[in-house]
Design an enzyme around this catalytic site. Structure first.
Site, PDB file in Angstrom:
ATOM      1  N   ARG A   1       0.803  -1.141  -0.027  1.00 35.19           N
ATOM      2  CA  ARG A   1       0.068  -0.006  -0.031  1.00 35.19           C
ATOM      3  C   ARG A   1       0.800   1.012  -0.048  1.00 35.19           C
ATOM      4  NH1 ARG A   1      -3.712   0.502   4.655  1.00 35.19           N
ATOM      5  NH2 ARG A   1      -4.897   1.983   3.132  1.00 35.19           N
TER       6      ARG A   1
ATOM      7  N   SER B   1       0.201   4.232   1.345  1.00 35.72           N
ATOM      8  CA  SER B   1       0.374   4.729   2.560  1.00 35.72           C
ATOM      9  C   SER B   1       1.424   4.347   3.500  1.00 35.72           C
ATOM     10  CB  SER B   1      -1.036   4.814   3.232  1.00 35.72           C
ATOM     11  OG  SER B   1      -2.064   5.384   2.334  1.00 35.72           O
TER      12      SER B   1
ATOM     13  N   ALA C   1       4.059   2.374   2.492  1.00 36.30           N
ATOM     14  CA  ALA C   1       5.478   2.685   1.623  1.00 36.30           C
ATOM     15  C   ALA C   1       5.861   4.159   2.004  1.00 36.30           C
ATOM     16  CB  ALA C   1       5.242   2.612   0.194  1.00 36.30           C
TER      17      ALA C   1
ATOM     18  N   ASP D   1       1.975 -17.744  -8.412  1.00 36.22           N
ATOM     19  CA  ASP D   1       1.847 -18.655  -9.415  1.00 36.22           C
ATOM     20  C   ASP D   1       0.337 -19.185  -9.769  1.00 36.22           C
ATOM     21  OD1 ASP D   1       4.682 -18.274 -10.234  1.00 36.22           O
ATOM     22  OD2 ASP D   1       5.358 -19.776  -8.928  1.00 36.22           O
TER      23      ASP D   1
ATOM     24  N   VAL E   1       3.147 -15.201   1.922  1.00 35.20           N
ATOM     25  CA  VAL E   1       3.944 -14.912   2.707  1.00 35.20           C
ATOM     26  C   VAL E   1       4.675 -13.497   2.296  1.00 35.20           C
ATOM     27  CG1 VAL E   1       6.426 -15.159   3.682  1.00 35.20           C
ATOM     28  CG2 VAL E   1       4.809 -16.830   3.695  1.00 35.20           C
ATOM     29  N   LEU E   2       4.631 -12.670   3.425  1.00 33.61           N
ATOM     30  CA  LEU E   2       5.061 -11.142   3.165  1.00 33.61           C
ATOM     31  C   LEU E   2       6.505 -11.036   3.731  1.00 33.61           C
ATOM     32  CD1 LEU E   2       1.890  -9.681   4.671  1.00 33.61           C
ATOM     33  CD2 LEU E   2       2.043  -9.968   2.290  1.00 33.61           C
ATOM     34  N   GLU E   3       7.150 -10.459   2.675  1.00 28.95           N
ATOM     35  CA  GLU E   3       8.710 -10.143   2.999  1.00 28.95           C
ATOM     36  C   GLU E   3       8.781  -8.652   3.723  1.00 28.95           C
ATOM     37  OE1 GLU E   3       8.922 -10.757  -0.506  1.00 28.95           O
ATOM     38  OE2 GLU E   3       9.011 -13.156  -0.513  1.00 28.95           O
TER      39      GLU E   3
ATOM     40  N   TYR F   1       1.475 -24.616 -10.092  1.00 26.85           N
ATOM     41  CA  TYR F   1       2.350 -24.645  -8.825  1.00 26.85           C
ATOM     42  C   TYR F   1       2.003 -25.728  -8.125  1.00 26.85           C
ATOM     43  CZ  TYR F   1       5.191 -23.194  -4.965  1.00 26.85           C
ATOM     44  OH  TYR F   1       6.126 -23.435  -3.899  1.00 26.85           O
TER      45      TYR F   1
ATOM     46  N   GLN G   1       1.092 -23.455   1.635  1.00 27.11           N
ATOM     47  CA  GLN G   1       1.513 -22.760   2.969  1.00 27.11           C
ATOM     48  C   GLN G   1       0.385 -22.134   3.762  1.00 27.11           C
ATOM     49  OE1 GLN G   1       4.828 -20.148   2.057  1.00 27.11           O
ATOM     50  NE2 GLN G   1       3.521 -18.632   1.092  1.00 27.11           N
TER      51      GLN G   1
END
EC number: 3.5.4.13
Length: 193
Positions: free
Chosen positions: A110, A112, A114, A128, A136-138, A171, A182
Protein backbone atom coordinates in the site's frame (compact mmCIF):
# COMPACT_ATOMS: atom_id res chain seq x y z
CA UNK A 1 -4.65 -7.65 -19.33
CA UNK A 2 -5.46 -7.54 -15.61
CA UNK A 3 -8.92 -8.31 -14.28
CA UNK A 4 -11.10 -5.32 -13.41
CA UNK A 5 -13.26 -5.24 -10.28
CA UNK A 6 -16.32 -6.63 -12.12
CA UNK A 7 -14.28 -9.55 -13.47
CA UNK A 8 -12.70 -10.23 -10.06
CA UNK A 9 -16.19 -10.43 -8.57
CA UNK A 10 -17.35 -12.76 -11.38
CA UNK A 11 -14.32 -15.07 -10.90
CA UNK A 12 -15.02 -15.12 -7.14
CA UNK A 13 -18.74 -15.80 -7.73
CA UNK A 14 -18.07 -18.84 -9.91
CA UNK A 15 -15.21 -19.92 -7.60
CA UNK A 16 -12.64 -19.97 -10.37
CA UNK A 17 -10.66 -17.67 -8.05
CA UNK A 18 -11.03 -18.34 -4.32
CA UNK A 19 -10.10 -15.91 -1.55
CA UNK A 20 -10.97 -17.06 1.95
CA UNK A 21 -12.47 -15.38 3.80
CA UNK A 22 -14.11 -13.76 0.80
CA UNK A 23 -13.47 -10.03 0.73
CA UNK A 24 -16.47 -7.72 1.06
CA UNK A 25 -17.34 -5.64 -2.00
CA UNK A 26 -15.73 -2.51 -0.50
CA UNK A 27 -12.32 -4.26 -0.54
CA UNK A 28 -12.50 -4.90 -4.30
CA UNK A 29 -11.25 -1.72 -5.98
CA UNK A 30 -10.84 -1.04 -9.71
CA UNK A 31 -8.28 -3.76 -10.43
CA UNK A 32 -7.29 -5.02 -6.97
CA UNK A 33 -8.48 -6.87 -3.89
CA UNK A 34 -7.25 -5.65 -0.50
CA UNK A 35 -5.60 -8.23 1.76
CA UNK A 36 -5.05 -8.05 5.50
CA UNK A 37 -2.22 -8.99 7.80
CA UNK A 38 -2.41 -12.35 9.54
CA UNK A 39 -1.04 -13.06 13.02
CA UNK A 40 1.99 -15.22 12.15
CA UNK A 41 5.51 -13.79 11.90
CA UNK A 42 9.10 -14.98 11.67
CA UNK A 43 12.26 -12.92 12.35
CA UNK A 44 16.02 -13.36 12.38
CA UNK A 45 17.39 -14.43 15.75
CA UNK A 46 20.36 -12.70 17.31
CA UNK A 47 23.24 -14.74 15.93
CA UNK A 48 26.97 -14.64 15.30
CA UNK A 49 26.93 -15.98 11.74
CA UNK A 50 29.15 -13.85 9.54
CA UNK A 51 27.30 -14.99 6.41
CA UNK A 52 25.24 -17.77 4.85
CA UNK A 53 26.83 -19.39 1.81
CA UNK A 54 23.73 -19.86 -0.33
CA UNK A 55 25.66 -21.89 -2.90
CA UNK A 56 27.22 -24.20 -0.31
CA UNK A 57 26.26 -27.81 0.42
CA UNK A 58 22.51 -28.12 1.07
CA UNK A 59 22.96 -29.55 4.59
CA UNK A 60 25.18 -26.57 5.57
CA UNK A 61 22.70 -24.07 4.12
CA UNK A 62 19.86 -25.80 5.99
CA UNK A 63 21.81 -25.77 9.28
CA UNK A 64 22.68 -22.07 8.84
CA UNK A 65 19.03 -21.17 8.18
CA UNK A 66 17.97 -23.09 11.29
CA UNK A 67 20.48 -21.09 13.37
CA UNK A 68 19.38 -17.65 12.17
CA UNK A 69 15.59 -17.91 11.69
CA UNK A 70 13.20 -17.80 14.62
CA UNK A 71 10.40 -20.22 15.24
CA UNK A 72 7.06 -18.91 14.05
CA UNK A 73 5.65 -16.19 16.30
CA UNK A 74 1.86 -16.22 16.66
CA UNK A 75 0.49 -12.96 18.06
CA UNK A 76 -2.47 -13.09 20.43
CA UNK A 77 -5.48 -11.02 19.39
CA UNK A 78 -5.02 -7.30 19.95
CA UNK A 79 -1.21 -7.36 20.13
CA UNK A 80 1.11 -5.57 17.74
CA UNK A 81 4.28 -6.74 16.01
CA UNK A 82 6.99 -4.08 16.04
CA UNK A 83 9.26 -3.84 13.00
CA UNK A 84 12.28 -1.67 13.71
CA UNK A 85 14.24 0.34 11.13
CA UNK A 86 16.55 -1.87 9.06
CA UNK A 87 14.81 -5.09 10.11
CA UNK A 88 13.44 -7.84 7.88
CA UNK A 89 10.55 -10.03 9.02
CA UNK A 90 8.28 -12.56 7.40
CA UNK A 91 4.53 -12.44 7.92
CA UNK A 92 1.48 -13.94 6.27
CA UNK A 93 -1.79 -12.65 4.88
CA UNK A 94 -4.98 -13.35 6.80
CA UNK A 95 -6.58 -14.50 3.56
CA UNK A 96 -5.84 -17.77 1.82
CA UNK A 97 -5.82 -17.62 -1.99
CA UNK A 98 -6.42 -20.32 -4.60
CA UNK A 99 -5.59 -19.48 -8.22
CA UNK A 100 -6.69 -21.54 -11.21
CA UNK A 101 -4.09 -22.81 -13.68
CA UNK A 102 -4.77 -19.97 -16.13
CA UNK A 103 -4.37 -16.99 -13.79
CA UNK A 104 -1.30 -15.31 -12.27
CA UNK A 105 -1.56 -13.01 -9.26
CA UNK A 106 0.47 -9.98 -8.20
CA UNK A 107 0.93 -8.59 -4.69
CA UNK A 108 1.54 -4.89 -4.20
CA UNK A 109 2.10 -2.98 -1.00
CA UNK A 110 0.00 0.00 0.00
CA UNK A 111 1.27 3.45 -0.90
CA UNK A 112 0.29 4.80 2.53
CA UNK A 113 2.54 2.20 4.21
CA UNK A 114 5.39 2.67 1.72
CA UNK A 115 5.41 6.39 2.56
CA UNK A 116 6.30 5.35 6.12
CA UNK A 117 9.13 3.11 4.91
CA UNK A 118 7.36 -0.26 4.98
CA UNK A 119 8.13 -2.62 2.11
CA UNK A 120 5.56 -5.42 2.02
CA UNK A 121 7.46 -7.65 -0.39
CA UNK A 122 11.19 -7.39 -0.85
CA UNK A 123 11.21 -8.87 -4.37
CA UNK A 124 8.78 -11.77 -4.59
CA UNK A 125 5.38 -10.43 -5.59
CA UNK A 126 4.25 -12.98 -8.21
CA UNK A 127 1.66 -15.60 -7.22
CA UNK A 128 1.97 -18.54 -9.58
CA UNK A 129 -0.90 -20.18 -11.47
CA UNK A 130 -2.19 -23.10 -9.39
CA UNK A 131 -1.13 -21.47 -6.11
CA UNK A 132 -3.10 -22.40 -2.99
CA UNK A 133 -2.39 -21.02 0.48
CA UNK A 134 -1.63 -17.86 2.36
CA UNK A 135 0.80 -15.39 0.92
CA UNK A 136 4.04 -14.80 2.80
CA UNK A 137 4.99 -11.15 3.11
CA UNK A 138 8.64 -10.10 3.24
CA UNK A 139 8.56 -6.96 5.39
CA UNK A 140 11.42 -4.49 5.51
CA UNK A 141 11.35 -1.22 7.45
CA UNK A 142 13.39 1.32 5.49
CA UNK A 143 12.03 4.22 7.55
CA UNK A 144 13.37 5.96 10.64
CA UNK A 145 10.77 4.82 13.20
CA UNK A 146 9.59 1.43 14.49
CA UNK A 147 6.25 0.44 12.96
CA UNK A 148 3.50 -1.30 14.95
CA UNK A 149 1.77 -3.82 12.68
CA UNK A 150 -1.49 -5.34 13.87
CA UNK A 151 -3.17 -8.49 12.58
CA UNK A 152 -6.24 -7.59 10.54
CA UNK A 153 -4.89 -4.29 9.22
CA UNK A 154 -4.95 -3.69 5.46
CA UNK A 155 -1.46 -4.58 4.26
CA UNK A 156 -1.53 -4.94 0.47
CA UNK A 157 -3.55 -5.53 -2.66
CA UNK A 158 -3.75 -8.40 -5.13
CA UNK A 159 -4.30 -8.07 -8.86
CA UNK A 160 -4.86 -10.89 -11.32
CA UNK A 161 -3.87 -11.46 -14.92
CA UNK A 162 -5.28 -14.21 -17.16
CA UNK A 163 -2.69 -16.28 -19.03
CA UNK A 164 -2.86 -17.14 -22.74
CA UNK A 165 -3.89 -20.65 -21.66
CA UNK A 166 -3.68 -22.98 -18.66
CA UNK A 167 -0.16 -23.53 -17.31
CA UNK A 168 1.27 -26.97 -18.12
CA UNK A 169 3.06 -27.04 -14.74
CA UNK A 170 0.88 -25.12 -12.25
CA UNK A 171 2.44 -24.56 -8.84
CA UNK A 172 0.53 -27.06 -6.70
CA UNK A 173 1.02 -29.91 -9.18
CA UNK A 174 4.81 -29.61 -9.18
CA UNK A 175 6.74 -32.11 -7.05
CA UNK A 176 9.38 -29.45 -6.31
CA UNK A 177 6.86 -26.84 -5.04
CA UNK A 178 8.62 -25.78 -1.82
CA UNK A 179 5.77 -23.73 -0.37
CA UNK A 180 2.78 -25.84 -1.43
CA UNK A 181 -0.36 -25.11 0.63
CA UNK A 182 1.56 -22.85 3.03
CA UNK A 183 -0.54 -21.50 5.85
CA UNK A 184 2.09 -19.80 8.02
CA UNK A 185 5.15 -17.54 7.83
CA UNK A 186 7.35 -20.21 6.27
CA UNK A 187 11.09 -19.47 6.33
CA UNK A 188 13.27 -19.63 3.22
CA UNK A 189 13.63 -23.10 1.77
CA UNK A 190 16.47 -22.16 -0.55
CA UNK A 191 18.25 -25.31 0.62
CA UNK A 192 15.58 -27.29 -1.30
CA UNK A 193 16.65 -25.83 -4.68
Amino acid sequence: MRLCDRDIEAWLDCEKLVISPRPPIERINGATVDVRLGNQFRVFRGHTAAFIDLSGPKDEVSAALDRVMSDEIVLPEGEAFFLHPGELALAVTLESVTLPNDLVGWLDGRSSLARLGLMVHVTAHRIDPGWQGRIVLEFYNSGKLPLALRPGMLIGALSFEPLSGPAARPYNSRQDAKYRDQQGAVASRIDKD
